[in-house]
Design a protein around this motif. Structure first.
Motif, PDB file in Angstrom:
ATOM      1  N   HIS A 111      -6.731  10.404 -26.460  1.00 22.35           N
ATOM      2  CA  HIS A 111      -7.431   9.206 -26.000  1.00 22.35           C
ATOM      3  C   HIS A 111      -8.939   9.415 -26.024  1.00 22.35           C
ATOM      4  N   ARG A 112      -9.679   8.343 -26.244  1.00 20.35           N
ATOM      5  CA  ARG A 112     -11.139   8.413 -26.363  1.00 20.35           C
ATOM      6  C   ARG A 112     -11.822   8.948 -25.106  1.00 20.35           C
ATOM      7  N   LEU A 113     -11.171   8.852 -23.944  1.00 23.13           N
ATOM      8  CA  LEU A 113     -11.797   9.281 -22.690  1.00 23.13           C
ATOM      9  C   LEU A 113     -11.333  10.663 -22.223  1.00 23.13           C
ATOM     10  N   TYR A 114     -10.491  11.316 -23.009  1.00 21.37           N
ATOM     11  CA  TYR A 114      -9.910  12.582 -22.535  1.00 21.37           C
ATOM     12  C   TYR A 114     -10.974  13.621 -22.182  1.00 21.37           C
ATOM     13  N   GLY A 115     -12.043  13.727 -22.971  1.00 21.35           N
ATOM     14  CA  GLY A 115     -13.057  14.747 -22.744  1.00 21.35           C
ATOM     15  C   GLY A 115     -14.078  14.398 -21.680  1.00 21.35           C
ATOM     16  N   ARG A 116     -13.990  13.184 -21.110  1.00 18.34           N
ATOM     17  CA  ARG A 116     -14.950  12.745 -20.103  1.00 18.34           C
ATOM     18  C   ARG A 116     -14.679  13.440 -18.777  1.00 18.34           C
ATOM     19  N   LYS A 117     -15.716  14.026 -18.170  1.00 17.84           N
ATOM     20  CA  LYS A 117     -15.517  14.795 -16.947  1.00 17.84           C
ATOM     21  C   LYS A 117     -15.303  13.872 -15.742  1.00 17.84           C
ATOM     22  N   ASP A 118     -16.287  13.054 -15.424  1.00 15.78           N
ATOM     23  CA  ASP A 118     -16.168  12.112 -14.310  1.00 15.78           C
ATOM     24  C   ASP A 118     -16.206  10.698 -14.865  1.00 15.78           C
ATOM     25  N   LEU A 119     -15.130   9.973 -14.663  1.00 15.00           N
ATOM     26  CA  LEU A 119     -15.041   8.625 -15.210  1.00 15.00           C
ATOM     27  C   LEU A 119     -15.898   7.632 -14.430  1.00 15.00           C
TER      28      LEU A 119
ATOM     29  N   SER B  92      -1.222  -3.963 -24.766  1.00 13.49           N
ATOM     30  CA  SER B  92      -0.388  -3.323 -25.774  1.00 13.49           C
ATOM     31  C   SER B  92       1.044  -3.117 -25.286  1.00 13.49           C
ATOM     32  N   LEU B  93       1.208  -2.838 -23.979  1.00 12.41           N
ATOM     33  CA  LEU B  93       2.550  -2.561 -23.477  1.00 12.41           C
ATOM     34  C   LEU B  93       2.542  -2.614 -21.957  1.00 12.41           C
ATOM     35  N   GLU B  94       3.642  -3.089 -21.370  1.00 13.93           N
ATOM     36  CA  GLU B  94       3.766  -3.143 -19.922  1.00 13.93           C
ATOM     37  C   GLU B  94       5.110  -2.552 -19.512  1.00 13.93           C
ATOM     38  N   SER B  95       5.157  -1.945 -18.322  1.00 14.44           N
ATOM     39  CA  SER B  95       6.380  -1.288 -17.877  1.00 14.44           C
ATOM     40  C   SER B  95       6.585  -1.524 -16.387  1.00 14.44           C
ATOM     41  N   GLY B  96       7.789  -1.199 -15.905  1.00 16.24           N
ATOM     42  CA  GLY B  96       8.113  -1.420 -14.504  1.00 16.24           C
ATOM     43  C   GLY B  96       7.954  -0.203 -13.619  1.00 16.24           C
ATOM     44  N   SER B  97       7.601   0.966 -14.165  1.00 18.33           N
ATOM     45  CA  SER B  97       7.486   2.163 -13.331  1.00 18.33           C
ATOM     46  C   SER B  97       6.365   3.069 -13.821  1.00 18.33           C
ATOM     47  N   PHE B  98       5.796   3.822 -12.885  1.00 23.08           N
ATOM     48  CA  PHE B  98       4.731   4.762 -13.241  1.00 23.08           C
ATOM     49  C   PHE B  98       5.263   5.880 -14.133  1.00 23.08           C
ATOM     50  N   GLU B  99       6.505   6.303 -13.888  1.00 23.43           N
ATOM     51  CA  GLU B  99       7.085   7.372 -14.702  1.00 23.43           C
ATOM     52  C   GLU B  99       7.144   6.966 -16.173  1.00 23.43           C
ATOM     53  N   THR B 100       7.503   5.706 -16.412  1.00 21.65           N
ATOM     54  CA  THR B 100       7.553   5.214 -17.795  1.00 21.65           C
ATOM     55  C   THR B 100       6.165   5.139 -18.395  1.00 21.65           C
TER      56      THR B 100
ATOM     57  N   ALA C 277       2.168   7.080 -22.243  1.00 25.29           N
ATOM     58  CA  ALA C 277       0.835   7.653 -22.480  1.00 25.29           C
ATOM     59  C   ALA C 277       0.962   8.964 -23.247  1.00 25.29           C
ATOM     60  N   ASN C 278       1.962   9.765 -22.903  1.00 26.45           N
ATOM     61  CA  ASN C 278       2.175  11.039 -23.595  1.00 26.45           C
ATOM     62  C   ASN C 278       2.530  10.835 -25.068  1.00 26.45           C
ATOM     63  N   GLU C 279       3.050   9.649 -25.376  1.00 26.16           N
ATOM     64  CA  GLU C 279       3.392   9.328 -26.766  1.00 26.16           C
ATOM     65  C   GLU C 279       2.194   8.774 -27.538  1.00 26.16           C
ATOM     66  N   GLY C 280       1.033   8.731 -26.874  1.00 26.01           N
ATOM     67  CA  GLY C 280      -0.178   8.274 -27.547  1.00 26.01           C
ATOM     68  C   GLY C 280      -0.361   6.781 -27.567  1.00 26.01           C
ATOM     69  N   LEU C 281       0.298   6.071 -26.641  1.00 25.43           N
ATOM     70  CA  LEU C 281       0.222   4.614 -26.639  1.00 25.43           C
ATOM     71  C   LEU C 281      -0.885   4.060 -25.742  1.00 25.43           C
ATOM     72  N   GLY C 282      -1.676   4.949 -25.145  1.00 28.44           N
ATOM     73  CA  GLY C 282      -2.770   4.499 -24.295  1.00 28.44           C
ATOM     74  C   GLY C 282      -2.911   5.357 -23.060  1.00 28.44           C
ATOM     75  N   MET C 283      -3.784   4.931 -22.140  1.00 27.96           N
ATOM     76  CA  MET C 283      -3.968   5.613 -20.856  1.00 27.96           C
ATOM     77  C   MET C 283      -3.426   4.706 -19.755  1.00 27.96           C
ATOM     78  N   THR C 284      -3.385   5.218 -18.543  1.00 26.37           N
ATOM     79  CA  THR C 284      -2.973   4.381 -17.423  1.00 26.37           C
ATOM     80  C   THR C 284      -3.688   4.856 -16.168  1.00 26.37           C
ATOM     81  N   LEU C 285      -3.602   4.058 -15.118  1.00 31.40           N
ATOM     82  CA  LEU C 285      -4.135   4.435 -13.816  1.00 31.40           C
ATOM     83  C   LEU C 285      -2.971   4.625 -12.848  1.00 31.40           C
ATOM     84  N   LEU C 286      -3.087   5.634 -11.997  1.00 29.96           N
ATOM     85  CA  LEU C 286      -2.045   5.942 -11.016  1.00 29.96           C
ATOM     86  C   LEU C 286      -2.646   5.935  -9.618  1.00 29.96           C
ATOM     87  N   PRO C 287      -1.871   5.514  -8.603  1.00 35.01           N
ATOM     88  CA  PRO C 287      -2.322   5.709  -7.233  1.00 35.01           C
ATOM     89  C   PRO C 287      -2.260   7.203  -6.919  1.00 35.01           C
TER      90      PRO C 287
END
Length: 316
Positions: free
Chosen positions: A173-181, A220-228, A233-243
């Motif tokens: 992802h384009r932001l992977y190398g960013r230290k503090d977002l 691009s994609l929506e899901s019903g659980s954070f685990e999904t 994201a691990n498949e390269g489909l984007g990033m996400t935010l978690l509580p």
């Protein structure tokens, strides 16, 4: 007219069926029907239109049900007053919890609460915010835990904790190398979101909107659980935010994908909700104290500057 008759009326109004209502209040169907008929004869009106399938309230019946609900709640308050006077903390307590809080918060406090207050019989439901508000209004829940502010008339919100957002960003992802977002780094077009109906999703969208002048409504994609979302994201489909509490469940090998925000850290407010006319305040108080005390030790951001929707609103 008796309190029991009014309870039977409420049961039929809610279930729209005499047989189901009788099962709900643990009496036979003939007994329930007879008591409601007695009340209708006494008042010389019809509360229910029995010719409709399912059964419907008449116009006067709707007004009677509203008043019956108030009377039954007030009668229950007498028991509540006595319990408070005696210092008794027990009985059934119905609580609703939103899906993005339930899996992480419940295991943290439930065992401790049950051990400390064994006479309280918790009945816990996982429910969306909209259903929670409706059930609080109808008296079908004693309290709830949800993301706030909601600012609904008659509903009291008491913040339990502020939970920071943490970004989950895979290596490609384009932001992977960013230290503090920074909040302004976020772009909805490459973000994985929960499906519609989740308040956490709305919080993320509002966070992104605040820092973007234009916005594409395509996700691009929506899901019903954070685990999904993490797997996608691990498949390269984007990033996400978690509580933040969800990040405690992330596998050790994946923790390198967690990126924190610079101050002030965006966060969601999680509160204990109950109706202004609600009962069992003594249970609400000990529940709040238990949860807030446990979560305070788990969220290491307690001493970090955060900004929540309520803080933003107050600032404006």
């Amino acid at each position: 007219m008796t309190i029991t008759q009014l309870k039977y009326v409420l049961a039929v109004a809610e279930n729209k069926n005499f047989t189901k209502a009788a099962e709900r209040v643990f009496v036979t169907q003939p007994t329930l029907s007879m008591q409601i008929q007695k009340l209708e004869d006494e008042l010389d009106i019809l509360i229910f239109d029995r010719g409709k399938k399912p059964i419907e309230l008449t116009e006067i019946g709707k007004k009677i049900v509203d008043q019956a609900r108030n009377i039954v709640n007030e009668s229950n308050r007498i028991t509540d007053i006595v319990d408070q006077q005696k210092g008794f903390i027990g009985g059934q307590f119905k609580i609703g919890v939103i899906p993005t809080v339930m899996p992480t918060l419940l295991p943290m406090f439930l065992k401790t609460f049950i051990k400390k207050y064994p006479k309280v019989k918790l009945k816990i439901e996982e429910l969306p915010t909209e259903t929670i508000l409706a059930k609080l209004e109808d008296g079908h829940l004693d309290a709830a835990i949800a993301a706030t502010p909601l600012q609904v008339d008659q509903i009291i919100e008491r913040p339990l904790y502020y939970e920071p957002f943490v970004a989950y960003i895979p290596e490609n992802h384009r932001l992977y190398g960013r230290k503090d977002l920074k909040n302004s780094d976020l772009d909805l077009n490459d973000m994985l979101l929960l499906e519609d109906g989740h308040c956490f999703r709305d919080g993320v969208i509002n966070l992104c909107k605040a820092y973007r002048k234009e916005m594409d409504d395509h996700f691009s994609l929506e899901s019903g659980s954070f685990e999904t979302l993490i797997k996608l994201a691990n498949e390269g489909l984007g990033m996400t935010l978690l509580p933040y509490l969800q990040t405690l469940e992330v596998k050790e090998i994946e923790k390198r994908y967690l990126h924190h925000f610079e101050k002030p850290v965006p966060a969601r407010e999680v509160s204990l909700l109950y109706h202004k006319s609600g009962l069992k305040i003594q249970i609400i108080e000990v529940l709040k104290t238990t949860i807030a005390g446990i979560v305070k030790g788990a969220i290491t951001f307690q001493n970090v500057d955060i900004i929540s929707p309520r803080m933003e609103k107050n600032k404006n």
